[in-house]
Motif scaffolding. Structure first.
Motif, mmCIF file in Angstrom:
data_model
loop_
_atom_site.group_PDB
_atom_site.id
_atom_site.type_symbol
_atom_site.label_atom_id
_atom_site.label_comp_id
_atom_site.label_asym_id
_atom_site.label_seq_id
_atom_site.Cartn_x
_atom_site.Cartn_y
_atom_site.Cartn_z
ATOM 1 N N THR A 221 1.117 -1.395 -0.129
ATOM 2 C CA THR A 221 -0.192 0.098 0.106
ATOM 3 C C THR A 221 0.628 1.289 -0.300
ATOM 4 O O THR A 221 1.334 1.602 0.858
ATOM 5 C CB THR A 221 -0.900 -0.313 1.315
ATOM 6 N N SER A 245 -2.173 -8.098 -3.227
ATOM 7 C CA SER A 245 -2.892 -7.184 -3.088
ATOM 8 C C SER A 245 -2.186 -6.067 -3.532
ATOM 9 O O SER A 245 -0.756 -5.905 -2.423
ATOM 10 C CB SER A 245 -3.046 -7.409 -1.786
ATOM 11 N N THR A 247 -2.353 -1.858 -3.304
ATOM 12 C CA THR A 247 -3.099 -0.339 -3.142
ATOM 13 C C THR A 247 -1.867 0.952 -3.169
ATOM 14 O O THR A 247 -1.621 1.065 -2.976
ATOM 15 C CB THR A 247 -3.828 0.182 -1.524
ATOM 16 N N ASP A 249 -1.796 5.180 -5.026
ATOM 17 C CA ASP A 249 -2.235 6.930 -5.334
ATOM 18 C C ASP A 249 -1.266 7.519 -4.946
ATOM 19 O O ASP A 249 -0.639 7.622 -4.051
ATOM 20 C CB ASP A 249 -3.255 6.767 -4.042
ATOM 21 N N TYR A 265 -6.218 -8.384 -6.632
ATOM 22 C CA TYR A 265 -6.398 -7.497 -5.906
ATOM 23 C C TYR A 265 -5.603 -5.855 -6.614
ATOM 24 O O TYR A 265 -4.943 -5.683 -6.000
ATOM 25 C CB TYR A 265 -7.101 -7.709 -4.676
ATOM 26 N N ASP A 267 -6.029 -1.526 -6.078
ATOM 27 C CA ASP A 267 -7.285 -0.743 -6.513
ATOM 28 C C ASP A 267 -5.808 0.708 -6.861
ATOM 29 O O ASP A 267 -4.582 0.776 -5.989
ATOM 30 C CB ASP A 267 -6.908 -0.937 -4.833
ATOM 31 N N TYR A 268 -6.357 0.717 -7.595
ATOM 32 C CA TYR A 268 -5.468 1.679 -8.403
ATOM 33 C C TYR A 268 -6.385 3.551 -8.269
ATOM 34 O O TYR A 268 -7.249 2.964 -9.145
ATOM 35 C CB TYR A 268 -5.277 0.973 -9.372
ATOM 36 N N THR A 269 -5.684 4.244 -8.283
ATOM 37 C CA THR A 269 -5.859 5.904 -8.330
ATOM 38 C C THR A 269 -4.628 5.972 -8.593
ATOM 39 O O THR A 269 -3.418 6.417 -8.472
ATOM 40 C CB THR A 269 -6.015 6.656 -7.014
ATOM 41 N N GLU A 295 -10.657 -9.057 -8.506
ATOM 42 C CA GLU A 295 -10.975 -7.130 -7.764
ATOM 43 C C GLU A 295 -10.249 -6.080 -8.533
ATOM 44 O O GLU A 295 -8.707 -6.280 -8.143
ATOM 45 C CB GLU A 295 -11.769 -7.644 -6.283
ATOM 46 N N LYS A 297 -11.115 -2.183 -8.697
ATOM 47 C CA LYS A 297 -11.036 -0.307 -8.156
ATOM 48 C C LYS A 297 -10.462 0.464 -8.352
ATOM 49 O O LYS A 297 -8.668 0.878 -8.808
ATOM 50 C CB LYS A 297 -11.031 -0.023 -6.575
ATOM 51 N N HIS A 328 -15.399 -1.680 -9.656
ATOM 52 C CA HIS A 328 -15.170 -0.372 -9.125
ATOM 53 C C HIS A 328 -14.952 0.401 -9.415
ATOM 54 O O HIS A 328 -13.839 1.143 -9.887
ATOM 55 C CB HIS A 328 -14.978 -0.311 -6.686
ATOM 56 N N ARG A 330 -14.819 4.664 -9.961
ATOM 57 C CA ARG A 330 -15.329 5.385 -9.046
ATOM 58 C C ARG A 330 -14.967 7.120 -9.762
ATOM 59 O O ARG A 330 -14.174 7.497 -10.567
ATOM 60 C CB ARG A 330 -14.595 5.041 -7.395
#
Length: 460
Positions: A221, A245, A247, A249, A265, A267-269, A295, A297, A328, A330
């Protein structure tokens, strides 16, 4: 002779009666209560009115020896040690100081805590490095969870804010860098802007002179929304075989197959240094490498000016994500970004079952380009659950969406100042699907129970 026999029998009978009286008196005093006491089911007595005595002739009341008083033991002390240790480990995931609190309860709990290495694996860096050194020692040979956060854990429920600059971050990283092969997870979050934070925190992992590999790393992360460093970092010499996993940003990373090829997994910004077709091209390369995602995002934030010039040529390369189940999408600004709309035309998700449209700013009106987005993006027919939030919701579009999704079983609509509207479709046939009328007006009948009380309080 007969007189002697009668005398002997008379003495034996007298002795037997005396012995029976003594035994009866002893048992009555040990097994039963006196007139001012009440028996407890555990053997001890208390001062209460008299209750009837049990029959002395019952075999279950005839016990030999002294009956000790029962000492009350709390039920938590009867749990198996393995189960109690597992409870401690789960509690330490929410509170970094939970192991210290648990070990100070009693002697038994301290022994269990000290003999559970996984209880001490979470290292949340702060100026008290002596405490974290002791925790690393107690963790033994198990893997570690390294955290560098903008707050410090305290004994109270409110964490203390800590200001992170380049020198302090570098000091923290050099403290845990020698243990990089034992890292199970790495979490770095920066809330306030300070120059050269990424260089100070990641320079020890991007060295080209020595080979640094995170062989045990499973979760990564990295969050710093105010980052202004456009450099592309290559972490851990491009090798982390157990990483599952991620994440991200506000950072650019070299997306190598040996590093991110096994992700499930993401979660990419987007970092915001590129926009338009260049941003879409960057995300397409990421998804091409991490094609095993389950998953995903995605968020394209709006930044004032991109730091890297963009191209004018459209991206036509498609990506297949055969294992993707949850997606997801966003939105952070006032409208759906062009990059997100164009990206969704290039992604193939044949196994997608859960789709969620997220509006982070909770707009009350639909997005301006909402119809254009659904015109270019075809929702997969395998979808079973759909969640539409705030600016993504337009009442006239509910019925066409339901008619185009034969496998849909649940539709959730979230709007500002309103409880969740849930439409469950458990029994849908092919014939009934064509006869379905306008259901957007009936969705108020299905209110999510978890948000009904919250909505009522807000209305009051």
């Amino acid at each position: 002779m007969p007189c002697t026999l009668r005398r002997t029998q008379r003495r034996a009978l007298t002795f037997t009666r005396s012995l029976a009286t003594a035994v009866k008196t002893t048992l009555s005093s040990s097994l039963f209560c006196d007139k001012n006491q009440t028996c407890s089911p555990f053997g001890h007595t208390s001062r209460h009115p008299t209750i009837p005595k049990h029959d002395i002739g019952r075999p279950r009341q005839l016990r030999r020896g002294h009956i000790p008083a029962f000492k009350y033991v709390h039920f938590i002390h009867r749990l198996p040690i393995e189960l109690l240790a597992h409870i401690f480990v789960i509690g330490s995931e929410d509170d970094a100081l939970s192991p210290i609190t648990v070990s100070h309860v009693c002697h038994a709990w301290r022994e269990i805590a000290l003999r559970t290495p996984t209880l001490w694996r979470r290292i949340q860096l702060s100026p008290r490095l002596d405490m974290w050194t002791e925790r690393i020692y107690r963790a033994g040979a198990c893997t570690l969870d390294i955290q560098l956060l903008p707050w410090i854990p305290t004994r109270s429920f409110f964490p203390k804010h800590q200001h992170l600059d380049m020198h302090m971050v570098q000091w923290y990283i050099h403290f845990v860098a020698p243990l990089i092969r034992r890292w199970r997870s790495l979490e770095i979050v920066f809330a306030d802007y300070s120059p050269f934070l990424w260089n100070a925190s990641l320079s020890a992992f991007c060295s080209r002179s020595r080979r640094i590999q995170a062989t045990s790393l499973e979760s990564l992360t990295l969050v710093y929304r105010a980052n202004d460093d456009t450099k592309e970092f290559c972490l851990f010499s491009g090798f982390a075989p157990r990483l599952r996993s991620v994440t991200l940003d506000g950072i650019r990373l070299a997306w190598l197959p040996s590093l991110f090829g096994n992700l499930t997994y993401l979660d990419y910004t987007h970092h915001g240094f590129t926009s338009g077709y260049d941003a879409v091209h960057d995300v397409i390369k990421i998804l091409d490498v991490s094609s095993r995602l389950v998953e995903l995002k995605i968020l394209f934030p709006r930044k004032p000016l991109p730091a890297i010039p963009t191209r004018t040529q459209a991206v036509s390369r498609r990506v297949l994500l055969p294992s993707l189940i949850t997606l997801h999408l966003r939105v952070e600004g006032i409208d759906i970004p062009f990059e997100l709309a164009h990206l969704m035309t290039l992604i193939l998700t044949p196994a997608l079952t859960h789709l969620r449209f997220v509006d982070l700013e909770r707009r009350q009106q639909p997005f301006y380009s909402l119809k254009s987005f659904f015109y270019v993006y075809a929702i997969p027919p395998s979808l079973r659950s759909l969640t539409v939030e705030h600016g993504w919701y337009d009442p006239p579009m509910v019925t066409p969406i339901l008619r185009s999704l034969p496998s849909l079983r649940q539709l959730v609509v979230r709007r500002s100042h309103s409880p969740d509207h849930v439409l469950n479709l458990h029994s849908r046939s092919r014939k009934g699907r064509h006869q379905m009328g306008d259901v957007s007006g009936h969705m108020h009948l299905h209110v999510h129970p978890d948000r009904r009380a919250h909505a009522t309080r807000r209305q009051r």
